[in-house]
Design a protein around this motif. Structure first.
Motif, mmCIF file in Angstrom:
data_model
loop_
_atom_site.group_PDB
_atom_site.id
_atom_site.type_symbol
_atom_site.label_atom_id
_atom_site.label_comp_id
_atom_site.label_asym_id
_atom_site.label_seq_id
_atom_site.Cartn_x
_atom_site.Cartn_y
_atom_site.Cartn_z
ATOM 1 N N PHE A 65 0.782 -1.291 -0.256
ATOM 2 C CA PHE A 65 0.093 0.282 -0.167
ATOM 3 C C PHE A 65 1.220 1.302 -0.101
ATOM 4 O O PHE A 65 0.566 2.353 -0.652
ATOM 5 C CB PHE A 65 -0.950 -0.110 1.205
ATOM 6 N N ARG A 66 2.242 1.422 0.755
ATOM 7 C CA ARG A 66 2.794 2.219 0.825
ATOM 8 C C ARG A 66 3.402 3.219 -0.562
ATOM 9 O O ARG A 66 3.624 3.819 -0.888
ATOM 10 C CB ARG A 66 4.228 1.801 2.033
ATOM 11 N N ASN A 68 1.733 2.266 -3.142
ATOM 12 C CA ASN A 68 1.045 2.794 -4.327
ATOM 13 C C ASN A 68 0.868 4.069 -3.873
ATOM 14 O O ASN A 68 0.448 4.883 -4.504
ATOM 15 C CB ASN A 68 -0.316 2.054 -3.730
ATOM 16 N N SER A 69 0.478 4.208 -2.194
ATOM 17 C CA SER A 69 0.174 5.613 -2.328
ATOM 18 C C SER A 69 1.346 6.842 -2.632
ATOM 19 O O SER A 69 0.803 8.328 -2.847
ATOM 20 C CB SER A 69 0.502 6.377 -0.355
ATOM 21 N N GLU A 70 2.789 6.389 -2.725
ATOM 22 C CA GLU A 70 3.849 6.934 -3.286
ATOM 23 C C GLU A 70 4.101 7.534 -4.403
ATOM 24 O O GLU A 70 4.696 7.843 -5.210
ATOM 25 C CB GLU A 70 5.343 6.483 -2.203
ATOM 26 N N LYS A 223 -13.283 3.144 -3.402
ATOM 27 C CA LYS A 223 -11.878 3.541 -1.783
ATOM 28 C C LYS A 223 -11.921 2.026 -1.195
ATOM 29 O O LYS A 223 -11.167 2.005 -0.698
ATOM 30 C CB LYS A 223 -12.113 4.444 -0.680
ATOM 31 N N SER A 467 -0.715 9.106 -7.450
ATOM 32 C CA SER A 467 -0.863 7.778 -6.507
ATOM 33 C C SER A 467 -1.541 6.828 -6.810
ATOM 34 O O SER A 467 -2.626 7.514 -7.334
ATOM 35 C CB SER A 467 -1.577 8.381 -4.869
ATOM 36 N N ASP A 469 -5.218 4.835 -6.020
ATOM 37 C CA ASP A 469 -6.341 4.285 -4.556
ATOM 38 C C ASP A 469 -7.628 3.944 -5.141
ATOM 39 O O ASP A 469 -8.873 4.552 -4.949
ATOM 40 C CB ASP A 469 -5.686 6.228 -4.104
ATOM 41 N N VAL A 475 -3.255 13.450 -6.716
ATOM 42 C CA VAL A 475 -3.597 13.373 -5.616
ATOM 43 C C VAL A 475 -4.374 15.125 -5.344
ATOM 44 O O VAL A 475 -5.537 14.835 -4.892
ATOM 45 C CB VAL A 475 -2.203 13.852 -4.984
#
Length: 489
Positions: A65-66, A68-70, A223, A467, A469, A475
């Motif tokens: 997940f990290r 993906n968010s980055e 989400k 990102s 999500d 973002v």
């Protein structure tokens, strides 16, 4: 430390404070630990791929997940290939032991062994939100359902009929939501456009209030699709489950209404009637789940791709100019007010090369999951029956050994024979290649034709971060300054 990492996934509420949440988690951890101990006794005889099981319960999901968010979904895989020196490694994701198969060889193995050595699998969050019967279809049952879909909207004849409708809806959308705007966020407007298009073509929904209600619910639902399936108030998954229930209620009412007049030419009509059994109705729950799945798959990936295309075109004026030139030539060949047709889309070769490179750079679907139906021997390792499998489009697309200067935008990669086999897989491959691939191509090209011929734009946030999500999106929603094109066609 691991509990501190897990806690952000759960937002406590007055209904369920941490004093209750933490003991529940500790009890769950104990039970999972016992299960993992039993699992180890059954796999010790295998020569397993190298890897790590990570933290209790979550495994290495948080690291995934990290990344993906980055905005670097391939980082999870790249780091482990470098660590273990193998394109096949093991991990634990979503509470399951998992083998990751990387690169063209891994993609080829999974795509060519569907229904033989591997079968469809999704994390618990997907199964619970989409409905277990829908995401578990395999073998002849899956083939029969795909065939039925291909007989309807997704047949060539059905798709050709959609193009003028797409063009008409797009023109109206741009005139209503874009014309006269100065500064705006492109992403939410495009998401509403693709959702409206899916509602119109899949279910012939034209009522704005119903479209808006469903759209709002889907934004919550999406989400939670790829998340930890913790159904506690305050979590994404909990909110997604509530939204899914509300969506199904709306769709169920629509199904009941349509059964009194089942002859409309859309996907809903094809799903409700089994053509092989003299108009026998498909079970209501299955129709509803299918429509939920189609609405999900039929708009979110396209909206992500269209938004990113706008970003790349604004950053690459030379590419933008070539797309505009091709689209102006097509517009100039049309009579006033004449709608686009199939032949027009076949002429958009350069534009589609650009779209293909955007899909390579930021694939809307990172990859997918399978399950080992038998013990699998691969590259000297054994993957036990029942283990889950993951392939990654993002890793394959960013591999310099497959795509020269992979981090640079180069639409010419898709001229001639294009990339090496199994190295470019934004739509998957094999029997489970995305059913809506051609539908997405048409929708994207129709939108771009109208957009570039009538508008120019610039980014208000240069180099805006991307990102995942779960789809890749800017973002801040891609704020732009919109200008009508002076010489609009």
């Amino acid at each position: 430390m691991w509990l501190q990492r897990l806690c952000p996934l759960i937002q406590p509420t007055r209904m369920l404070p941490f004093t209750i949440v933490i003991p529940l988690l500790l009890l769950t951890i104990l039970l999972v630990g016992v299960m993992k101990l039993r699992r180890r006794t059954t796999t010790h005889q295998y020569n397993l791929p190298p890897g790590s099981s990570g933290w209790p319960i979550v495994g290495e999901s948080l690291e995934l997940f990290r990344g993906n968010s980055e905005g670097v979904p391939e980082k999870f895989i790249v780091d482990r290939i470098e660590r273990y020196g193998s394109h096949v490694f093991r991990t634990s994701l979503f509470g399951e032991p998992m083998a990751v198969l990387c690169g063209p060889a891994g993609n080829k193995f999974l795509f060519s062994n569907e229904g033989k050595k591997v079968g469809l699998w999704w994390p618990a969050s997907v199964r619970r939100l989409m409905g277990p019967s829908l995401v578990s279809k395999s073998g002849e049952e899956a083939k029969a359902q795909k065939k039925m879909m291909m007989m309807g909207l997704f047949s060539l004849e059905g798709l050709v009929k959609c193009i003028p409708i797409m063009d008409e809806v797009t023109r109206h959308h741009l005139a209503t939501h874009w014309q006269g705007q100065g500064e705006m966020k492109a992403l939410p407007i495009i998401k509403h456009y693709t959702f409206e298009m899916a509602c119109r073509l899949f279910m012939n929904i034209t009522e704005p209030q119903l479209v808006s209600r469903l759209f709002t619910l889907f934004n919550v639902f999406i989400k939670g699709v790829i998340s930890m399936d913790i159904n506690l108030p305050g979590t994404r998954f909990y909110r997604a489950m509530r939204a899914a229930d509300a969506i199904r209620k709306e769709l169920r009412a629509l199904v009941k209404q349509r059964r009194t007049a089942p002859d409309q030419l859309d996907i809903l009509s094809y799903l409700q009637v089994n053509a092989d059994d003299n108009r026998k109705f498909m079970p209501e729950n299955e129709v509803v789940n299918n429509m939920l799945n189609l609405l999900f798959a039929g708009h979110d990936t396209s909206s992500s791709t269209l938004t990113l295309i706008m970003k790349y075109l604004a950053e690459l004026p030379g590419v933008h100019e070539k797309v505009l030139k091709e689209q102006r030539e097509i517009a100039a060949s049309k009579a006033g007010g004449e709608l686009l047709n199939w032949d027009d889309l076949q002429r958009m070769r350069y534009t589609w090369n650009v779209v293909s490179e955007v899909l390579r750079m930021t694939s809307p679907v990172n990859g997918s999951f399978r399950e080992a139906l038998v013990d699998i021997d691969l590259e000297g390792y054994t993957i036990p029956k029942g283990w889950k499998l993951l392939w990654s489009a993002a890793f394959t697309h960013k591999d310099d050994s497959l795509h020269q200067k992979a981090m640079e935008f180069d639409e010419s990669r898709f001229e001639g024979s294009g990339p090496p086999p199994f190295s470019y897989v934004p739509f998957g491959g094999g029997p489970r290649m995305c059913l809506g691939k051609e539908f997405a191509r048409m929708e994207i090209l129709v939108f771009l034709h109208n957009l570039v011929n009538h508008f120019d734009w610039e980014l208000l946030i240069p180099n805006e971060k991307i990102s995942y999500d779960p789809m890749p999106t800017p973002v801040q929603g891609l704020p732009i300054r919109l200008r009508p094109r002076v010489r609009a066609v």
